[in-house]
Design a protein around this motif. Structure first.
Motif, mmCIF file in Angstrom:
data_model
loop_
_atom_site.group_PDB
_atom_site.id
_atom_site.type_symbol
_atom_site.label_atom_id
_atom_site.label_comp_id
_atom_site.label_asym_id
_atom_site.label_seq_id
_atom_site.Cartn_x
_atom_site.Cartn_y
_atom_site.Cartn_z
ATOM 1 N N ASP A 50 47.840 26.908 47.088
ATOM 2 C CA ASP A 50 46.705 27.501 46.381
ATOM 3 C C ASP A 50 47.222 28.299 45.182
ATOM 4 N N PRO A 51 46.961 27.833 43.959
ATOM 5 C CA PRO A 51 47.469 28.524 42.767
ATOM 6 C C PRO A 51 46.567 29.654 42.284
ATOM 7 N N LYS A 52 45.436 29.862 42.955
ATOM 8 C CA LYS A 52 44.447 30.819 42.479
ATOM 9 C C LYS A 52 44.966 32.254 42.402
ATOM 10 N N PRO A 53 45.646 32.776 43.441
ATOM 11 C CA PRO A 53 46.079 34.182 43.372
ATOM 12 C C PRO A 53 46.977 34.495 42.189
ATOM 13 N N VAL A 54 47.964 33.650 41.917
ATOM 14 C CA VAL A 54 48.889 33.912 40.806
ATOM 15 C C VAL A 54 48.161 33.793 39.471
ATOM 16 N N TYR A 55 47.303 32.779 39.347
ATOM 17 C CA TYR A 55 46.558 32.611 38.106
ATOM 18 C C TYR A 55 45.663 33.815 37.832
ATOM 19 N N LEU A 56 44.908 34.251 38.824
ATOM 20 C CA LEU A 56 44.023 35.393 38.626
ATOM 21 C C LEU A 56 44.802 36.669 38.341
ATOM 22 N N GLN A 57 46.003 36.791 38.909
ATOM 23 C CA GLN A 57 46.812 37.967 38.627
ATOM 24 C C GLN A 57 47.241 38.007 37.166
ATOM 25 N N ARG A 58 47.498 36.828 36.584
ATOM 26 C CA ARG A 58 47.830 36.759 35.160
ATOM 27 C C ARG A 58 46.706 37.391 34.333
ATOM 28 N N LEU A 59 45.460 37.036 34.675
ATOM 29 C CA LEU A 59 44.311 37.578 33.963
ATOM 30 C C LEU A 59 44.102 39.053 34.283
ATOM 31 N N GLN A 60 44.316 39.404 35.529
ATOM 32 C CA GLN A 60 44.138 40.798 35.946
ATOM 33 C C GLN A 60 45.025 41.733 35.131
ATOM 34 N N ASP A 61 46.236 41.305 34.867
ATOM 35 C CA ASP A 61 47.196 42.144 34.143
ATOM 36 C C ASP A 61 46.966 42.146 32.628
ATOM 37 N N LEU A 62 46.134 41.238 32.154
ATOM 38 C CA LEU A 62 45.986 41.051 30.709
ATOM 39 C C LEU A 62 44.730 41.701 30.135
ATOM 40 N N ILE A 63 43.678 41.784 30.942
ATOM 41 C CA ILE A 63 42.364 42.223 30.454
ATOM 42 C C ILE A 63 42.177 43.725 30.685
ATOM 43 N N ASP A 64 41.473 44.384 29.751
ATOM 44 C CA ASP A 64 41.156 45.806 29.875
ATOM 45 C C ASP A 64 39.898 45.961 30.726
ATOM 46 N N TRP A 65 40.080 45.963 32.021
ATOM 47 C CA TRP A 65 38.955 46.005 32.945
ATOM 48 C C TRP A 65 38.222 47.341 32.896
ATOM 49 N N GLU A 66 38.957 48.401 32.694
ATOM 50 C CA GLU A 66 38.323 49.715 32.639
ATOM 51 C C GLU A 66 37.321 49.789 31.492
ATOM 52 N N ALA A 67 37.681 49.213 30.335
ATOM 53 C CA ALA A 67 36.766 49.214 29.194
ATOM 54 C C ALA A 67 35.505 48.430 29.502
ATOM 55 N N ILE A 68 35.633 47.292 30.173
ATOM 56 C CA ILE A 68 34.460 46.474 30.500
ATOM 57 C C ILE A 68 33.570 47.213 31.485
ATOM 58 N N ARG A 69 34.175 47.827 32.522
ATOM 59 C CA ARG A 69 33.375 48.572 33.498
ATOM 60 C C ARG A 69 32.656 49.750 32.840
ATOM 61 N N ALA A 70 33.388 50.490 32.030
ATOM 62 C CA ALA A 70 32.828 51.700 31.420
ATOM 63 C C ALA A 70 31.690 51.393 30.453
ATOM 64 N N SER A 71 31.695 50.204 29.873
ATOM 65 C CA SER A 71 30.670 49.846 28.889
ATOM 66 C C SER A 71 29.307 49.620 29.514
ATOM 67 N N GLY A 72 29.287 49.302 30.809
ATOM 68 C CA GLY A 72 28.029 48.957 31.461
ATOM 69 C C GLY A 72 27.510 47.588 31.063
ATOM 70 N N LEU A 73 28.349 46.788 30.449
ATOM 71 C CA LEU A 73 27.953 45.461 29.983
ATOM 72 C C LEU A 73 27.542 44.585 31.169
ATOM 73 N N LYS A 74 26.375 43.982 31.057
ATOM 74 C CA LYS A 74 25.890 43.077 32.091
ATOM 75 C C LYS A 74 26.065 41.642 31.642
ATOM 76 N N LEU A 75 26.616 40.815 32.513
ATOM 77 C CA LEU A 75 26.979 39.449 32.157
ATOM 78 C C LEU A 75 26.236 38.425 33.005
#
Length: 440
Positions: free
Chosen positions: A126-151
């Motif tokens: 299952d390659p999913k965990p490693v792939y998602l970790q790549r994205l997890q480490d790259l994206i500014d999640w705090e900024a997205i959460r703090a914005s209240g942006l609904k997707l």
């Protein structure tokens, strides 16, 4: 393929195999795994359908000699196909795939359809965990959460379901998800991120008041974005906006790759940030080696393909969607407002692509146009001709048209770009006129 790999004198110890959501894709993948194992090579096959970029990640994670995935990408449900990845995690170059096809043609008429199964060489991974970790480490999640942006997320019944929505939900981002079940027929239409195909996404955005709609194609390597108000964002504009954001906010300093069919807006943004520009023919595989060796840090093509080398040396629709969400969150502005500000800094560009059927007659006219010695069309003086991939005519003032044959379906594609929508409409009219009747 195995013979072609061995002919390059590379060790072939492991190959990874994937598939998308299309009818029988998993059967093709299972048979391919058995055939590879029968040659004494270890095989790792995915437990479920996965986006094509995940195979790129899996090749790198498992140090595989190659990866293959069975997919029809963004094409209609009746289409199938096969993508081959090199040990660098990039799409195999044309000279490699040409040799594979030539060898297949030789063997098809002579080799018996039998082989000795070696199931002990086949494992599931299952390659999913490693792939998602790549994205997890790259994206500014705090900024997205703090914005209240609904997707709202729409994987179009494709293999990016439970990838894009999964990582957003894991990071506590408000998300509505549609078309997130497996449907080999993709609801009866091609899983391409066109404005028409995203009508349901548009409806849900309007009902929920979402600020951004994110979509991926059938195998997850292309993207579609709807801005606040459910307005479609042109893919070339999105690529340019994200490039500008990464250069301003994320320290992107490397080379930028674009194709002959991509909007000049991408060029203008790169020049504004003093970034090196490299132009290629159409096809993301042209960028792969340059992303691997560090020549390029970022690459984009108008058919909604985007890569950032800090993630993978391959286009990824999931990454593009997440970067768009981060950009809107950090800037606190929608795509339309960001586009206006960008135009004020680098100028306006109006781009469009249409297509016509590839018939015997249209192909004949296309070949005639390609061979002509062009100087002007209807009073528009041509200052440059580019025949690297079809026929691109560049006019005084920077406007251009391009005609080329599509690589994956029987279509001829017509492109036009001007500095205003009026100029672009006129240039597209000229492009269409090229197929009305042969010029003497």
């Amino acid at each position: 393929m195995i013979e072609t790999l061995r002919a390059e004198d590379r060790p072939v110890q492991r190959i990874v195999v994937g598939f998308d959501t299309r009818l029988l894709s998993e059967k093709f993948a299972a048979t391919a795994a058995q055939l590879i194992a029968s040659n004494g090579i270890s095989v790792e096959i995915v437990p479920r359908d996965v986006p094509s970029p995940v195979i790129s990640s899996m090749v790198l994670e498992r140090s595989a000699a190659a990866g293959i995935t069975f997919t029809g990408s963004h094409n209609a449900p009746e289409y199938g196909g096969l993508k081959i990845y090199t040990s660098d995690g990039i799409l195999a170059p044309e000279e490699f795939t040409d040799r594979v096809e030539a060898r297949f043609d030789e063997l098809e008429v002579s080799r018996e359809d039998t082989f000795l199964p070696r199931v002990e060489l086949i494992e599931s991974h299952d390659p999913k965990p490693v792939y998602l970790q790549r994205l997890q480490d790259l994206i500014d999640w705090e900024a997205i959460r703090a914005s209240g942006l609904k997707l709202v997320v729409d994987p179009l019944f494709g293999s990016a379901r439970e990838y894009l929505d999964h990582i957003l939900l894991e990071n506590e981002v408000a998300v509505d998800v549609i078309h997130n079940t497996r449907d080999p027929y993709f609801g009866g239409y091609a899983p391409d991120c066109t404005s028409e195909n995203l009508s349901r996404l548009r409806e849900v955005m309007r009902r929920t008041g979402a600020g951004l709609g994110l979509s991926t194609d059938g195998d997850g390597d292309r993207f579609g974005i709807l801005d606040h108000g459910a307005r479609m964002c042109d893919s070339s504009l999105a690529i340019a906006l994200i490039l500008d954001y990464l250069a301003r906010r994320r320290g992107l300093k490397g080379g930028v790759g674009y194709t002959v069919a991509t909007s000049g807006l991408v060029n203008a943004v790169a020049r504004a940030h003093d970034l090196e520009l490299i132009e290629t023919g159409v096809g993301f595989k042209n960028f792969g080696p340059l992303l691997v060796d560090g020549t390029l840090e970022y690459a984009g093509e108008e058919s909604a393909g985007l890569a950032w080398a800090r993630h993978l040396p391959e286009r990824d629709g999931v990454l593009a969607c997440l970067l768009a969400a981060e950009m809107v969150a950090v800037e606190g502005k929608g795509m339309v407002e960001l586009a206006r500000e960008l135009a004020a800094r680098v100028g306006t560009f109006s781009f469009r692509r249409v297509q016509i059927p590839l018939t015997a007659r249209s192909h004949e006219i296309y070949q005639q146009r390609l061979a002509q010695n062009w100087k002007e069309i209807n009073g528009f003086r041509i200052v440059e001709i580019d025949r690297r991939d079809g026929l691109k005519l560049i006019f005084e003032g920077g406007g251009w048209i391009l005609i080329r044959i599509a690589g994956t379906e029987p279509k001829i594609r017509l492109y036009a770009e001007g500095r205003t929508s009026e100029e672009r409409r006129h240039l597209m009219h000229l492009a269409r006129q090229l197929f009305s009747q042969p010029r003497s």
